[in-house]
Enzyme design. Structure first.
Site, short mmCIF file in Angstrom:
data_model
loop_
_atom_site.label_atom_id
_atom_site.label_comp_id
_atom_site.label_asym_id
_atom_site.label_seq_id
_atom_site.Cartn_x
_atom_site.Cartn_y
_atom_site.Cartn_z
N ARG A 141 -0.34 -9.09 13.30
CA ARG A 141 -0.93 -8.03 12.46
C ARG A 141 -1.82 -8.65 11.38
O ARG A 141 -2.88 -8.11 11.06
CB ARG A 141 0.17 -7.18 11.82
CG ARG A 141 0.89 -6.30 12.85
CD ARG A 141 2.24 -5.84 12.35
NE ARG A 141 2.14 -4.87 11.27
CZ ARG A 141 3.14 -4.60 10.43
NH1 ARG A 141 4.30 -5.21 10.55
NH2 ARG A 141 2.97 -3.71 9.49
N ARG A 153 11.69 -2.23 11.61
CA ARG A 153 10.59 -1.83 12.48
C ARG A 153 10.33 -2.92 13.50
O ARG A 153 10.38 -4.11 13.16
CB ARG A 153 9.32 -1.62 11.62
CG ARG A 153 9.11 -0.20 11.20
CD ARG A 153 8.03 -0.07 10.15
NE ARG A 153 6.72 -0.57 10.54
CZ ARG A 153 5.61 -0.41 9.80
NH1 ARG A 153 5.67 0.24 8.65
NH2 ARG A 153 4.46 -0.90 10.21
N LYS A 165 0.83 -1.21 0.00
CA LYS A 165 0.00 0.00 0.00
C LYS A 165 0.87 1.26 0.00
O LYS A 165 0.62 2.19 -0.76
CB LYS A 165 -0.92 0.04 1.24
CG LYS A 165 -1.88 -1.15 1.35
CD LYS A 165 -2.88 -0.96 2.47
CE LYS A 165 -2.28 -0.89 3.86
NZ LYS A 165 -1.68 -2.18 4.31
N ARG A 190 11.93 -6.35 5.37
CA ARG A 190 11.78 -4.92 5.11
C ARG A 190 12.66 -4.11 6.07
O ARG A 190 12.74 -4.40 7.26
CB ARG A 190 10.31 -4.53 5.31
CG ARG A 190 10.05 -3.04 5.11
CD ARG A 190 8.60 -2.74 4.99
NE ARG A 190 7.88 -2.82 6.26
CZ ARG A 190 6.60 -2.49 6.39
NH1 ARG A 190 5.91 -2.10 5.33
NH2 ARG A 190 6.00 -2.59 7.56
N ARG A 217 -9.52 0.94 9.02
CA ARG A 217 -9.17 -0.43 9.41
C ARG A 217 -10.29 -1.09 10.21
O ARG A 217 -10.17 -2.26 10.57
CB ARG A 217 -7.90 -0.42 10.25
CG ARG A 217 -6.60 -0.59 9.43
CD ARG A 217 -5.44 -0.38 10.38
NE ARG A 217 -4.25 -1.13 10.05
CZ ARG A 217 -3.14 -0.58 9.57
NH1 ARG A 217 -3.09 0.68 9.28
NH2 ARG A 217 -2.07 -1.33 9.36
P1 AMP Z 1 0.99 0.56 9.17
O1 AMP Z 1 2.22 1.38 8.99
O2 AMP Z 1 -0.18 1.02 8.33
O3 AMP Z 1 1.26 -0.92 9.03
O4 AMP Z 1 0.52 0.80 10.67
C1 AMP Z 1 1.36 0.46 11.76
C2 AMP Z 1 0.54 0.33 13.02
O5 AMP Z 1 -0.10 1.58 13.32
C3 AMP Z 1 -0.61 -0.67 12.95
O6 AMP Z 1 -0.18 -2.02 13.21
C4 AMP Z 1 -1.52 -0.14 14.07
O7 AMP Z 1 -1.02 -0.45 15.34
C5 AMP Z 1 -1.39 1.37 13.88
N1 AMP Z 1 -2.40 1.90 12.94
C6 AMP Z 1 -2.17 2.49 11.73
N2 AMP Z 1 -3.32 2.85 11.14
C7 AMP Z 1 -4.31 2.50 12.00
C8 AMP Z 1 -5.73 2.58 11.96
N3 AMP Z 1 -6.36 3.11 10.91
N4 AMP Z 1 -6.42 2.09 13.02
C9 AMP Z 1 -5.79 1.57 14.09
N5 AMP Z 1 -4.46 1.44 14.19
C10 AMP Z 1 -3.71 1.89 13.16
#
Ligand code: AMP
Length: 216
Positions: free
Chosen positions: A172, A161, A13, A128, A88
């Site tokens: 996740r 990360r 994404k 990554r 989400r």
């Molecule tokens: P990402 O970089 O999109 O994989 O997001 C990393 C982490 O941020 C996720 O595993 C969640 O803990 C938190 N996060 C990001 N976006 C959201 C969202 N829309 N709702 C809830 N938690 C989020």
């Protein structure tokens, strides 16, 4: 143009959002990036989100709804945006509708669902890395010299990360399948919904998205 890039963590994404953002001149809004920046700056939001993110769980909806409200009211998002990592949950999808209605936005909302197999995602995410010198994201599976950044040439600057450790990646994915994947049903009647195979090469994924967007 208002785009939602939807799909499991690690499906691409962020990569597609960056490309589409420069192609269509609309901002890339990654809620994960916003939260990581809040964590680094130790803001109130960051302090509340850190442990949850480290475990690979979702940050509570009340915090996310407030965040998206602020971000989408920003002047920069006026002419469109690309959402990466939001919504989400169903509640987040409903909130997004409310915010867009309040903004009386005339832009069309398109949802791009990137799909990929879980095992491929685990393989991708565990390799990554982010270059701490230039901020670019690379994958050790796809570069020749794993000690040197292909973007800026810096040596040994890759960081992983915390949530890209295998047990957290698997959590996740579980959260994605249980809570986030059902959100796609919320958009099934949206006239502009497309599914694209996220396992294709980056350029092919972009080409398919653009081809579909032109049709809609
Ligand atoms: P990402 O970089 O999109 O994989 O997001 C990393 C982490 O941020 C996720 O595993 C969640 O803990 C938190 N996060 C990001 N976006 C959201 C969202 N829309 N709702 C809830 N938690 C989020």
């Amino acid at each position: 143009m208002q785009l939602i890039l939807f799909g499991a963590p690690g499906v691409g994404k962020g990569t597609q959002a960056k490309i589409l953002s420069s192609k269509f001149h609309i901002p890339h809004i990654s809620t994960g990036d916003i939260l990581r920046s809040a964590v680094n700056k130790k803001t109130e939001l960051g302090l509340q989100a850190k442990e949850i993110m480290d475990k690979g769980e979702l940050v509570p909806d009340d915090l996310m709804l407030k965040l998206i409200d602020e971000v989408l009211h920003d002047e920069k998002a006026k002419n469109g945006f690309i959402l990466d990592g939001f919504p989400r949950t169903i509640q987040q999808a409903e909130k997004l509708d409310d915010v867009l209605e309040n903004l009386s936005s005339k832009n069309k909302l398109c949802v791009i669902f990137l799909s990929a197999d879980d095992e491929l995602i685990v393989k991708r995410l565990s390799m990554r890395r982010t270059c701490s010198a230039c901020g670019n994201i690379i994958n050790l599976n796809y570069i020749e010299d794993p000690s040197s950044c292909p973007y800026c040439g810096s040596k040994n600057t890759f960081i992983k990360r915390k949530d890209d450790e295998e047990d957290i990646i698997r959590n996740r994915l579980k959260v994605f399948h249980e809570t986030t994947a059902p959100v796609i049903n919320y958009y099934k009647d949206n006239g502009c919904m497309m599914e694209v195979d996220g396992t294709l090469a980056v350029e092919e994924v972009t080409a398919k998205i653009v081809e579909n967007l032109v049709k809609h």
